[in-house]
Design an enzyme around this catalytic site. Structure first.
Site, PDB file in Angstrom:
ATOM      1  N   GLY A 586       0.832  -1.195   0.000  1.00 24.77           N
ATOM      2  CA  GLY A 586       0.000   0.000   0.000  1.00 24.77           C
ATOM      3  C   GLY A 586       0.864   1.241   0.000  1.00 24.77           C
ATOM      4  N   GLY A 588       1.286   4.535   2.212  1.00 22.79           N
ATOM      5  CA  GLY A 588       0.892   5.170   3.465  1.00 22.79           C
ATOM      6  C   GLY A 588       1.211   6.638   3.482  1.00 22.79           C
ATOM      7  N   GLY A 589       0.987   7.216   4.613  1.00 28.47           N
ATOM      8  CA  GLY A 589       1.177   8.644   4.770  1.00 28.47           C
ATOM      9  C   GLY A 589       2.614   9.070   4.587  1.00 28.47           C
ATOM     10  CG  PHE A 590       4.651   8.906   7.140  1.00 29.46           C
ATOM     11  CD1 PHE A 590       3.791   8.083   7.844  1.00 29.46           C
ATOM     12  CD2 PHE A 590       4.624  10.263   7.395  1.00 29.46           C
ATOM     13  CE1 PHE A 590       2.951   8.608   8.803  1.00 29.46           C
ATOM     14  CE2 PHE A 590       3.796  10.788   8.343  1.00 29.46           C
ATOM     15  CZ  PHE A 590       2.943   9.970   9.056  1.00 29.46           C
ATOM     16  N   GLY A 591       5.084   7.057   2.857  1.00 27.45           N
ATOM     17  CA  GLY A 591       5.834   6.367   1.818  1.00 27.45           C
ATOM     18  C   GLY A 591       5.189   5.038   1.479  1.00 27.45           C
ATOM     19  CG  MET A 592       5.835   3.604  -2.314  1.00 24.41           C
ATOM     20  SD  MET A 592       4.124   3.770  -2.822  1.00 24.41           S
ATOM     21  CE  MET A 592       3.914   2.206  -3.719  1.00 24.41           C
ATOM     22  CB  VAL A 593       3.499  -0.250   3.038  1.00 28.79           C
ATOM     23  CG1 VAL A 593       3.712  -1.368   4.059  1.00 28.79           C
ATOM     24  CG2 VAL A 593       3.254   1.070   3.755  1.00 28.79           C
ATOM     25  CG  ASP A 704      -2.983  10.264  10.536  1.00 30.81           C
ATOM     26  OD1 ASP A 704      -2.102  10.025   9.682  1.00 30.81           O
ATOM     27  OD2 ASP A 704      -4.124  10.673  10.230  1.00 30.81           O
TER      28      ASP A 704
END
Ligand SMILES: *[C@@H]1O[C@H](CO)[C@@H](O)[C@H](O)[C@H]1NC(C)=O
Ligand SMILES: *[C@@H]1O[C@H](CO)[C@@H](O)[C@H](O)[C@H]1NC(C)=O
Ligand SMILES: *[C@@H]1O[C@H](CO)[C@@H](O)[C@H](O)[C@H]1NC(C)=O
Ligand SMILES: *[C@@H]1O[C@H](CO)[C@@H](O)[C@H](O)[C@H]1NC(C)=O
Ligand SMILES: *[C@@H]1O[C@H](CO)[C@@H](O)[C@H](O)[C@H]1NC(C)=O
Ligand SMILES: *[C@@H]1O[C@H](CO)[C@@H](O)[C@H](O)[C@H]1NC(C)=O
Ligand SMILES: *[C@@H]1O[C@H](CO)[C@@H](O)[C@H](O)[C@H]1NC(C)=O
Ligand SMILES: *[C@@H]1O[C@H](CO)[C@@H](O)[C@H](O)[C@H]1NC(C)=O
Ligand SMILES: *[C@@H]1O[C@H](CO)[C@@H](O)[C@H](O)[C@H]1NC(C)=O
Ligand SMILES: *[C@@H]1O[C@H](CO)[C@@H](O)[C@H](O)[C@H]1NC(C)=O
Length: 884
Positions: A586, A588-593, A704
């Site tokens: 996925g 996310g808020g801070f980068g790819m997972v 969050d």
């Protein structure tokens, strides 16, 4: 002879006057101060007639100004009197001299006005020895005067003070201290003040005899009654060796009565001081060649009464006669008489005579330890109080301002300082440690200053102290336990940084476990990391969370970081575990997972952080350290991290069922989950959040909460993700919900925009939105509708219509308990109340959700999820989440 100033200063301080070559020994212990002499130019110098080494007084007094007498008058005075120090400021100004305690000292102060100020008006003032009045100096009638005393100091410090008593300005020209022999001038009590002058009887000389002839620098003046007396003299050396050692030259002449039948009489007026008591030191030596049948024998009388004799003076050898007790005079006259005995063939003779009056010093000096303490307090605060000179407590009218003392009527009990008031004196620095040496202090007032630092422990241990006023300073820390328990009157208000509540009084104990952690190297690193984090958070004050204390419990630290090194991965390990970032889970808020696996079987989710993070390694490391300590069955565990150059990654436990958002939307081929499971998921998410708020030490605010951050494991157990990150990892790209400062659009507490502060209740708001989503499956923000754009507005509108079916997610297909649904809806709306104070706590939310579940339970068919399980591998990662 040149001498360096440095040596000079040392000499003055050490109270060792180094003398010129041959005189080196004889001036030992002498203090010869030419008052007002400039330090650099002439000091020290050798006085011509005596060879005495005079120095400037600048090092032993710190007040006063210097002047010189009128040049045309110099010839009338000896050199030490040409300069002077005068004291236009302060009531009492003091010299501080080092002497030998218990030893008799000759102390001579000399004063010459010399019209230095051009006013032709000599001053009148008092001279004090320590706490006691010594003499009144009156320079109105004579242009110069001197005072001389034989005194045994009671300590190694001697203070000589000039005290203003009127409008005129005190001055001093020279100060001379000479240590005396041990066995001379010993009296019952008091000190000996020289009366008029010390005489040697000579009519042929006009010269003073002093140093070097007199080893103690006593000054002998010639005196003679021309009519009544006849001089006899000798060129032979007269033996002067006794306890008094008068100069040989003073013994080489003598007076005899002119009429050999008459007694030899010396008289003086007593009218100035009718009560005075006297000691006389008469020095005799036979200096005539006597015939075999001659005898000189006489008695010694004072005011007509015999007190010694008959005496036959020894040939060319000294005899000193002293009255063993003090003598007073009845009338206005005092007389000293030598009367020849009947068998004496020669008249009496007298070579030299000293007359002293007894001066009693009734006030004892303030207890020495108190004096030392108060002086070191004065030094510590660099107090520039002109009146803080001389004895602190006595005399009473010269007592230092700000002090009170206990002064006993018993003179062998020294005064003690009982009260110290330094309020509003601009004190800076910490509370002076020397205060604890004022052992009889009862009252301490340090209010209205700029004192910093903590309240010292010692204040609680001072036995006499009953009142302390520390208000109006910048003290910090807490009140020491000992001080609290003492039950004294303590004022500390107006110290914004000072903690006075019970909770922080225990704070010193909190530090204790930390100290244990520091004992290990690993522990030390953690403490530093957490402190760094603390500082980072403090910097970002706008988002500081109330009640967020970041000093960790030591046990958690130890348990978590025992094998910390194994949790740090290299970038190449990250590449390997993600199989070169093959499978995207996925964004996310801070980068790819990415999906990954460790050791081939432990599944992990690897969040690769975007490069836009501006954090430094320390901050990153500190935050990671903190997050790795947080363990709860409903929180996604962080199992490791990578920080290598530009590569930052966080490695989490892998949750195969993705996030709640996917399941609600059906995106990513996720199934729709039923109402009962949704309630269970809501409860589990609430439990995770409650743990962050109250169970976690330190407590945390998630910041969050949104459906995308609620992840589901293989059993559809909910776990909160991304907690603790938004604080420092801002600026990541989230295409769907842009991150605004902290939190996501639509989920963000509306109060936050006003207060700028995120607290637990902000998470409650976000949780309410999540709950509304779970109930309604409506978009949080509907861009199509302007009126009902936010989900709360949409629900609010629907509630007015009163039909739960229109509100519930149509995907649920009416498969829910209506009561349970209403309850959940009400709970969601109360969580999303715009006013944070009206929102429930997470504990209340949990309670309410449990009751919703109870309502729903009879309908449960034990099918949690509708989706078949993707994976059956258990997540046995290195970190086993600890249940509460
Ligand atoms: C003091 O000095 C002045 C000169 O300044 C002189 O006129 C006066 O006589 C002196 N007084 C005494 C008492 O010696
Ligand atoms: C005086 O007595 C002290 C001890 O009381 C001794 O140390 C010192 O040397 C003596 N001084 C003289 C000059 O006798
Ligand atoms: C005593 O003094 C006088 C005057 O100074 C002098 O003429 C005489 O020679 C002296 N006598 C002795 C014995 O020294
Ligand atoms: C000396 O004194 C005696 C006794 O006082 C007296 O009788 C005698 O006259 C005196 N002699 C002279 C010369 O004054
Ligand atoms: C002298 O002593 C008496 C009695 O002790 C006292 O009354 C008087 O004031 C004293 N005089 C002076 C000048 O000190
Ligand atoms: C003492 O002796 C001398 C001679 O040596 C003599 O002239 C004188 O008279 C004697 N004096 C007395 C009082 O005996
Ligand atoms: C000292 O004591 C006096 C009288 O008891 C009192 O008026 C004064 O305020 C005290 N001064 C200090 C500094 O405590
Ligand atoms: C004065 O104090 C000393 C020592 O403190 C003590 O020995 C003495 O008895 C006291 N005198 C009186 C009169 O109280
Ligand atoms: C207090 O007094 C003791 C003994 O005189 C001394 O050693 C110590 O340094 C003093 N403490 C302070 C803080 O001045
Ligand atoms: C402490 O000092 C402050 C300021 O000087 C004063 O207002 C207050 O009354 C004092 N408190 C006590 C208990 O004396």
């Amino acid at each position: 002879m040149e001498r360096s100033l440095g040596i000079f200063l040392f000499v003055v301080i050490a109270n060792l006057a180094i003398s010129h070559l041959a005189q080196a020994q004889s001036q030992e212990g002498f203090i010869s101060l030419d008052c007002g002499l400039p330090v650099n130019e002439e000091s020290p110098y050798e006085e011509e007639s005596t060879g005495l080494q005079y120095t400037s007084d600048a090092t032993v007094i710190h007040s006063g100004k210097t002047e010189t007498i009128r040049a045309n008058l110099e010839s009338g005075f000896v050199k030490p009197l040409w300069t002077l120090r005068y004291f236009p400021e302060g009531r009492r100004n003091c010299y501080n001299l080092n002497v030998e305690k218990g030893r008799n000292h000759l102390i001579r102060a000399r004063f010459a006005y010399g019209n230095y100020d051009g006013l032709d008006n000599g001053p009148k003032f008092d001279l004090y020895l320590g706490p006691n009045l010594w003499a009144t100096i009156d320079l109105r009638a004579s242009n110069s005067t001197r005072k001389e005393i034989l005194h045994i100091p009671t300590s190694n410090k001697l203070q000589i003070c000039l005290v203003r008593t009127g409008l005129t300005t005190p001055l001093i020209s020279a100060l001379e201290i000479r240590p005396m022999g041990n066995d001379s001038y010993i009296i019952e009590s008091g000190s000996l003040e020289l009366f008029l002058y010390r005489y040697y009887l000579s009519e042929s000389s006009t010269a003073y005899i002093s140093f070097l002839e007199d080893v103690y620098d006593r000054q002998w003046r010639p005196y003679f009654l021309k009519e009544e007396w006849t001089q006899i003299n000798t060129t032979s050396k007269v033996g002067n060796n006794n306890d008094y050692d008068p100069p040989k030259d003073a013994l080489a002449t003598a007076a005899i009565p002119t009429n050999a039948s008459e007694p030899l009489t010396y008289e003086w007026s007593n009218s100035d001081n009718p009560n005075a008591s006297y000691y006389l030191y008469a020095h005799f030596a036979e200096i005539q060649d006597l015939r075999a049948n001659d005898t000189r024998e006489f008695n010694i009388l004072f005011n007509g009464q015999q007190y010694d004799g008959p005496l036959i003076p020894k040939k060319l050898e000294i005899t000193t006669i002293v009255n063993s007790s003090p003598r007073t005079c009845d009338g206005r006259k005092c007389s000293f008489q030598l009367t020849r005995t009947d068998r004496s063939t020669l008249p009496p003779l007298l070579n030299a005579l000293e007359v002293y009056t007894v001066i009693e010093f009734p006030h004892s000096e303030t207890e020495e330890s108190d004096v030392i303490a108060i002086k070191s307090i004065k030094d510590a605060y660099k107090l520039n109080k002109i009146d803080w000179q001389g004895d602190p407590c006595v005399s009473q009218y010269l007592m230092w301002d700000g002090l009170n003392c206990s002064i006993s009527t018993n003179i062998s009990t020294p005064p003690r300082i009982t009260s110290l008031d330094l309020s509003s004196t601009g004190l800076t620095g910490t509370i002076a440690a020397a205060i604890q040496n004022l052992t009889q202090l009862e009252k301490l007032d340090l209010s209205n200053n700029k004192l910093t630092g903590g309240v010292p422990e010692f204040l609680g241990n001072m036995k006499s102290l009953t009142v302390i006023n520390l208000s109006g300073n910048n003290l910090n820390g807490s009140i020491p336990q000992a001080l609290q328990e003492k039950g004294l009157e303590l004022s500390v208000e107006g110290n914004p940084m000072l903690c006075v509540s019970d909770s922080c009084r225990k704070s010193p104990k909190k530090k204790f476990p930390l100290a244990i952690v520091v004992a290990s190297v690993v522990g030390a690193a953690i403490v530093i990391a957490v402190l760094v984090l603390f500082l980072v958070i403090r910097k970002k004050k706008s988002t500081v969370v109330e009640g967020l204390h970041l000093l960790p419990g030591a046990s958690a630290v130890n348990a978590t970081f025992a094998n910390k090194s194994s949790r740090r991965f290299t970038y190449s390990e990250v590449v390997k575990m993600t199989n070169n970032f093959q499978r995207v889970l996925g964004k996310g808020g801070f980068g790819m997972v990415y999906h990954g696996s460790v050791n081939g079987y432990e599944q992990v989710a690897v969040k690769v952080l975007s490069q836009s993070s501006t954090q430094g390694y320390k901050e990153f490391n500190a935050e990671v350290d903190l997050l790795m300590r947080v363990h709860h069955t409903n929180l996604v565990s962080l199992v490791g991290y990578c920080y290598e150059g530009d590569h930052l990654a966080l490695i989490y436990e892998f949750l195969p069922n993705g996030d709640l958002k996917q399941h609600l939307s059906g995106k990513g081929s996720r199934s729709i989950i039923n109402w009962s499971t949704r309630l269970q998921i809501a409860l589990e998410a609430a439990l995770g959040l409650e743990y962050l708020h109250v169970g976690c030490k330190p407590p945390m605010v998630h910041r969050d909460i949104k459906t995308a951050n609620i992840l589901l494991d293989e059993n559809f157990k909910a776990k909160l993700a991304d907690f603790g990150l938004s604080r420092s990892f801002q600026g990541g790209v989230d295409s769907e919900e842009s991150t605004v400062i902290a939190g996501s659009r639509g989920y963000l507490d509306p109060e936050y925009t006003h207060s700028g502060r995120l607290a637990e209740k902000s998470d409650v708001y976000s949780f309410g939105i999540v709950l509304l989503e779970m109930i309604t499956n409506q978009p949080v923000i509907n861009n199509q509708s302007t009126e009902k754009s936010h989900i709360t507005q949409w629900v609010g509108f629907q509630i007015t219509k009163g039909d739960i079916i229109d509100i519930m997610d149509p995907n649920l297909g009416n498969d829910y308990d209506v009561n349970s649904a209403w309850r959940a809806l009400e709970l969601a709306m109360s969580c999303a109340n715009p006013s944070s104070s009206k929102r429930p706590s997470m504990s209340q939310v949990i309670q309410e959700l449990k009751e919703c579940i109870v309502c729903e339970n009879p309908r449960i068919h034990n099918n949690r999820g509708l989706e078949s399980q993707e994976m059956n591998v258990s997540l046995d990662t290195a970190v086993v989440p600890m249940a509460r």
